[in-house]
Design an enzyme around this catalytic site. Structure first.
Site, PDB file in Angstrom:
ATOM      1  N   LYS A 138      30.469 -12.594 -26.396  1.00  0.00           N
ATOM      2  CA  LYS A 138      31.336 -12.292 -27.405  1.00  0.00           C
ATOM      3  C   LYS A 138      32.876 -12.673 -27.482  1.00  0.00           C
ATOM      4  O   LYS A 138      33.423 -13.199 -28.297  1.00  0.00           O
ATOM      5  CB  LYS A 138      31.316 -10.764 -27.962  1.00  0.00           C
ATOM      6  CG  LYS A 138      29.782 -10.300 -28.178  1.00  0.00           C
ATOM      7  CD  LYS A 138      29.608  -8.947 -28.476  1.00  0.00           C
ATOM      8  CE  LYS A 138      29.713  -8.078 -27.088  1.00  0.00           C
ATOM      9  NZ  LYS A 138      28.746  -8.356 -25.951  1.00  0.00           N
ATOM     10  N   GLY A 148      29.303 -24.275 -22.716  1.00  0.00           N
ATOM     11  CA  GLY A 148      30.212 -24.035 -21.403  1.00  0.00           C
ATOM     12  C   GLY A 148      31.110 -22.984 -21.663  1.00  0.00           C
ATOM     13  O   GLY A 148      31.187 -22.491 -22.852  1.00  0.00           O
ATOM     14  N   ASP A 160      27.058  -8.807 -23.185  1.00  0.00           N
ATOM     15  CA  ASP A 160      27.557 -10.062 -22.529  1.00  0.00           C
ATOM     16  C   ASP A 160      27.065 -11.109 -23.060  1.00  0.00           C
ATOM     17  O   ASP A 160      26.854 -12.262 -22.081  1.00  0.00           O
ATOM     18  CB  ASP A 160      27.111  -9.771 -20.854  1.00  0.00           C
ATOM     19  CG  ASP A 160      27.619  -8.433 -20.294  1.00  0.00           C
ATOM     20  OD1 ASP A 160      28.614  -8.202 -20.748  1.00  0.00           O
ATOM     21  OD2 ASP A 160      26.927  -8.074 -19.451  1.00  0.00           O
TER      22      ASP A 160
HETATM   23  P1  GDP Z   1      30.814 -10.609 -23.675  1.00  0.00           P
HETATM   24  O1  GDP Z   1      30.876  -9.320 -23.104  1.00  0.00           O
HETATM   25  O2  GDP Z   1      29.866 -10.677 -24.721  1.00  0.00           O
HETATM   26  O3  GDP Z   1      32.271 -11.079 -24.202  1.00  0.00           O
HETATM   27  O4  GDP Z   1      30.191 -11.524 -22.545  1.00  0.00           O
HETATM   28  P2  GDP Z   1      30.692 -11.463 -20.902  1.00  0.00           P
HETATM   29  O5  GDP Z   1      32.376 -11.933 -20.976  1.00  0.00           O
HETATM   30  O6  GDP Z   1      30.820 -10.182 -20.410  1.00  0.00           O
HETATM   31  O7  GDP Z   1      29.776 -12.540 -20.401  1.00  0.00           O
HETATM   32  C1  GDP Z   1      29.518 -13.942 -20.968  1.00  0.00           C
HETATM   33  C2  GDP Z   1      29.960 -14.700 -19.543  1.00  0.00           C
HETATM   34  O8  GDP Z   1      29.423 -15.942 -19.867  1.00  0.00           O
HETATM   35  C3  GDP Z   1      31.292 -14.896 -19.397  1.00  0.00           C
HETATM   36  O9  GDP Z   1      31.644 -15.320 -17.990  1.00  0.00           O
HETATM   37  C4  GDP Z   1      31.837 -16.211 -20.040  1.00  0.00           C
HETATM   38  O10 GDP Z   1      32.829 -16.976 -19.645  1.00  0.00           O
HETATM   39  C5  GDP Z   1      30.618 -16.923 -20.066  1.00  0.00           C
HETATM   40  N1  GDP Z   1      30.326 -17.824 -20.980  1.00  0.00           N
HETATM   41  C6  GDP Z   1      30.331 -17.731 -22.447  1.00  0.00           C
HETATM   42  N2  GDP Z   1      29.700 -18.745 -23.151  1.00  0.00           N
HETATM   43  C7  GDP Z   1      29.346 -19.367 -22.208  1.00  0.00           C
HETATM   44  C8  GDP Z   1      28.613 -20.718 -22.365  1.00  0.00           C
HETATM   45  O11 GDP Z   1      28.353 -21.368 -23.468  1.00  0.00           O
HETATM   46  N3  GDP Z   1      28.337 -21.234 -21.238  1.00  0.00           N
HETATM   47  C9  GDP Z   1      28.724 -20.959 -19.935  1.00  0.00           C
HETATM   48  N4  GDP Z   1      28.172 -21.352 -18.982  1.00  0.00           N
HETATM   49  N5  GDP Z   1      29.105 -19.632 -19.932  1.00  0.00           N
HETATM   50  C10 GDP Z   1      29.646 -18.987 -20.993  1.00  0.00           C
HETATM   51  P1  IMO Z   2      30.008  -5.786 -23.518  1.00  0.00           P
HETATM   52  O1  IMO Z   2      30.943  -5.580 -24.601  1.00  0.00           O
HETATM   53  C1  IMO Z   2      26.709  -5.058 -21.080  1.00  0.00           C
HETATM   54  C2  IMO Z   2      25.416  -0.871 -20.352  1.00  0.00           C
HETATM   55  C3  IMO Z   2      25.621  -0.165 -19.145  1.00  0.00           C
HETATM   56  C4  IMO Z   2      24.586   0.758 -19.073  1.00  0.00           C
HETATM   57  C5  IMO Z   2      24.530   1.248 -20.528  1.00  0.00           C
HETATM   58  C6  IMO Z   2      25.137   2.469 -20.817  1.00  0.00           C
HETATM   59  O2  IMO Z   2      30.572  -6.610 -22.273  1.00  0.00           O
HETATM   60  O3  IMO Z   2      28.784  -6.741 -24.037  1.00  0.00           O
HETATM   61  P2  IMO Z   2      28.039   3.003 -20.811  1.00  0.00           P
HETATM   62  O4  IMO Z   2      28.920   2.710 -20.012  1.00  0.00           O
HETATM   63  O5  IMO Z   2      27.973   2.456 -22.189  1.00  0.00           O
HETATM   64  O6  IMO Z   2      27.645   4.514 -20.812  1.00  0.00           O
HETATM   65  O7  IMO Z   2      26.617   2.325 -20.189  1.00  0.00           O
HETATM   66  O8  IMO Z   2      25.142   0.169 -21.484  1.00  0.00           O
HETATM   67  N1  IMO Z   2      26.621  -1.526 -21.156  1.00  0.00           N
HETATM   68  C7  IMO Z   2      26.836  -2.583 -21.289  1.00  0.00           C
HETATM   69  N2  IMO Z   2      26.007  -3.984 -20.827  1.00  0.00           N
HETATM   70  N3  IMO Z   2      27.636  -5.284 -21.733  1.00  0.00           N
HETATM   71  C8  IMO Z   2      28.619  -4.406 -22.084  1.00  0.00           C
HETATM   72  O9  IMO Z   2      29.580  -4.518 -22.776  1.00  0.00           O
HETATM   73  C9  IMO Z   2      28.176  -3.032 -21.874  1.00  0.00           C
HETATM   74  N4  IMO Z   2      28.557  -1.732 -21.914  1.00  0.00           N
HETATM   75  C10 IMO Z   2      27.808  -0.729 -21.422  1.00  0.00           C
HETATM   76  O10 IMO Z   2      25.625  -1.017 -17.996  1.00  0.00           O
HETATM   77  O11 IMO Z   2      23.178   0.290 -18.874  1.00  0.00           O
HETATM   78 MG    MG Z   3      30.732  -8.267 -21.232  1.00  0.00          MG
END
Ligand code: GDP
Ligand code: IMO
Ligand code: MG
Length: 422
Positions: free
Chosen positions: A15, A411, A12
């Site tokens: 990416k 952002g 999270d």
């Molecule tokens: P990913 O799994 O790595 O793609 O990340 P996620 O989408 O799960 O979580 C990142 C969250 O942060 C999302 O809600 C994005 O919209 C938000 N986000 C990404 N870059 C930024 C940033 O620079 N600032 C803020 N405030 N939010 C961001």
């Molecule tokens: P993205 O690509 C954050 C975490 C789960 C759990 C552990 C194992 O959005 O960054 P699984 O479902 O793989 O057996 O869960 O890994 N987990 C993540 N946490 N971002 C993810 O993906 C995750 N994918 C799995 O919360 O702790």
């Molecule tokens: Mg994510």
């Protein structure tokens, strides 16, 4: 050549947004591992989209997208997601490709995930329950059904054999939920999947490389969730690090050029397991609130804390990171004081290395304090307009991890990113 974007923390990191930002510079975006446990958020104009299976380059008409062989694919999620992106005028029949080698998540994988987690009590991983662990177990156990097998006449008989094997395991867990409805939607989704472009992924990509095209490999999860190098056993079931690009896509190591690591300016984790810099006080609540730190896949509140440079340096080392994107800098805008973890006390002993078994020792973070910037950064476009305190924060990270932060994301929007001069 091939560049890589992957997460340096526990997932999270942002990416999805960063891949979407870079995608126009590439001919192909290819996901190399993970499955629908991923939730990658990006914005198309003002609309928020979360992708679980489809690579994050899908909203760029001139970029092809490949689901690589290292991915575990849930056809139901894929179908739903294809419908979602089609509503934006994206023709998935034109620019989405699925590798024949991609392993399929069947309904009983999801049931097994649930049954297995349920049996673990306090030791549960906090899995997303999307069937990831059981699907990868069937891959290494040499039982899996792969996308290429869907076109084979043995598919149904192999599916039934696998389901029977799973049923015996489910019985041993005393799992008795009715999952027959899951199977109906599964077969509907399988028909849809068969209508997509199923390709030999490794030739698809290597031929593009030979033609001089540019490939971007997209990682899911984060380095600290890697099956081998993460906080085992609180990890996911695939190699999330750059080595996973080679095995997940059939790309030779010397073809990889830039390894772009994504880290938040602080740190989060969702699910169980060690997290040395986790904050249990109001600062942690503030990070969660300002950063909207709730899981993109499960909606669970994310655990929040300060950036952990010990873990980040480790992640840069095992990935061969050549440049870093620091996201969510704006979330720290209102903080007076910021902290970075620069070493650990491991069972009372000072350490600057990530211990082999983080889950079995007591880790206390040692912090260095920094002044907050106390400026609204969200509209800044030029590096010179970023406050000096951000430059100082970044300079400290650069020196500590031995890789340069080249972009600061300020952002969630597509345009909210500042490229730093090196
Ligand atoms: P990913 O799994 O790595 O793609 O990340 P996620 O989408 O799960 O979580 C990142 C969250 O942060 C999302 O809600 C994005 O919209 C938000 N986000 C990404 N870059 C930024 C940033 O620079 N600032 C803020 N405030 N939010 C961001
Ligand atoms: P993205 O690509 C954050 C975490 C789960 C759990 C552990 C194992 O959005 O960054 P699984 O479902 O793989 O057996 O869960 O890994 N987990 C993540 N946490 N971002 C993810 O993906 C995750 N994918 C799995 O919360 O702790
Ligand atoms: Mg994510």
């Amino acid at each position: 050549m091939v560049d890589v974007i992957l997460g340096l923390q526990w997932g999270d990191e942002g990416k999805g947004k960063i891949v979407d930002y870079f995608a126009p510079q590439y001919d192909v975006v290819a996901r190399f591992q993970g499955g629908p446990n991923a939730g990658h958020t990006l914005y198309v104009e003002d609309t928020k989209i979360v992708l679980h299976q489809i690579p994050s380059g899908i909203f760029h008409q001139n970029t092809l997208n490949l689901v690589g062989g290292g991915v575990v694919l849930d056809p139901v999620t894929l179908k739903r997601e294809c419908e979602k992106v089609a509503a934006f005028g994206i023709d998935v029949k034109k620019n989405l490709f699925i590798s024949e080698r991609t392993n399929i998540i069947v309904p009983t994988h999801r049931a097994l995930d649930k049954a297995s987690e349920g049996s673990k009590g306090n030791d549960k991983i906090g899995s997303t329950l999307k069937g990831i662990g059981p699907a990868y177990m069937d891959k290494t156990g040499r039982n899996a059904i792969r996308v290429g097998d869907l076109l084979d006449k043995t598919f149904i008989s192999n599916y039934i054999k696998l389901r029977l094997k799973h049923q015996r395991l489910l019985d041993s867990f005393h799992f008795n939920e009715d999952i027959s409805g899951w199977e109906d939607e599964f077969f509907e989704a399988i028909d849809f999947l068969k209508s997509l472009n199923i390709v030999n992924g490794e030739y698809f990509l290597n031929n593009k490389i030979t033609e001089g095209k540019k490939i971007l490999a997209e990682g899911a999860q984060g380095s600290m969730l890697d099956i081998d190098f993460g906080t085992f056993p609180y990890v996911t079931s695939s190699n999330t690090i750059s080595a996973g690009v080679c095995t997940g896509l059939g790309i030779a190591p010397q073809k990889i050029k830039e390894v772009i690591g994504v880290t938040k300016a602080y740190c989060t984790r969702v699910g169980g397991g060690p997290f040395p810099t986790e904050l249990f006080d109001e600062k942690g609540d503030e990070l969660r609130k300002i950063g909207s730190e709730f899981g993109a896949t499960t909606g669970r509140p994310r655990r929040c804390g300060w950036i952990d440079l010990v873990a980040l340096q480790f992640a840069c080392m095992i990935n061969g990171v050549t440049q870093v994107v620091m996201t969510k800098a704006d979330v720290l805008d209102s903080f007076d004081e910021l902290k970075m973890c620069t070493s650990y006390l491991v069972d009372g002993v000072p350490k600057t290395e990530v211990p082999y078994q983080m889950a079995k020792v007591k880790i206390e973070p040692v912090y260095q304090s920094f002044n907050g910037w106390k400026v609204d950064t969200t509209q800044i476009k030029e590096p010179a307009d970023l406050p000096l305190t951000i430059h100082e924060y970044v300079a400290f990270i650069n020196q500590f991890i031995g890789a340069p932060v080249r972009f600061v994301s300020n952002g969630p929007g597509r345009k909210q990113i500042v490229e730093l001069a090196l």
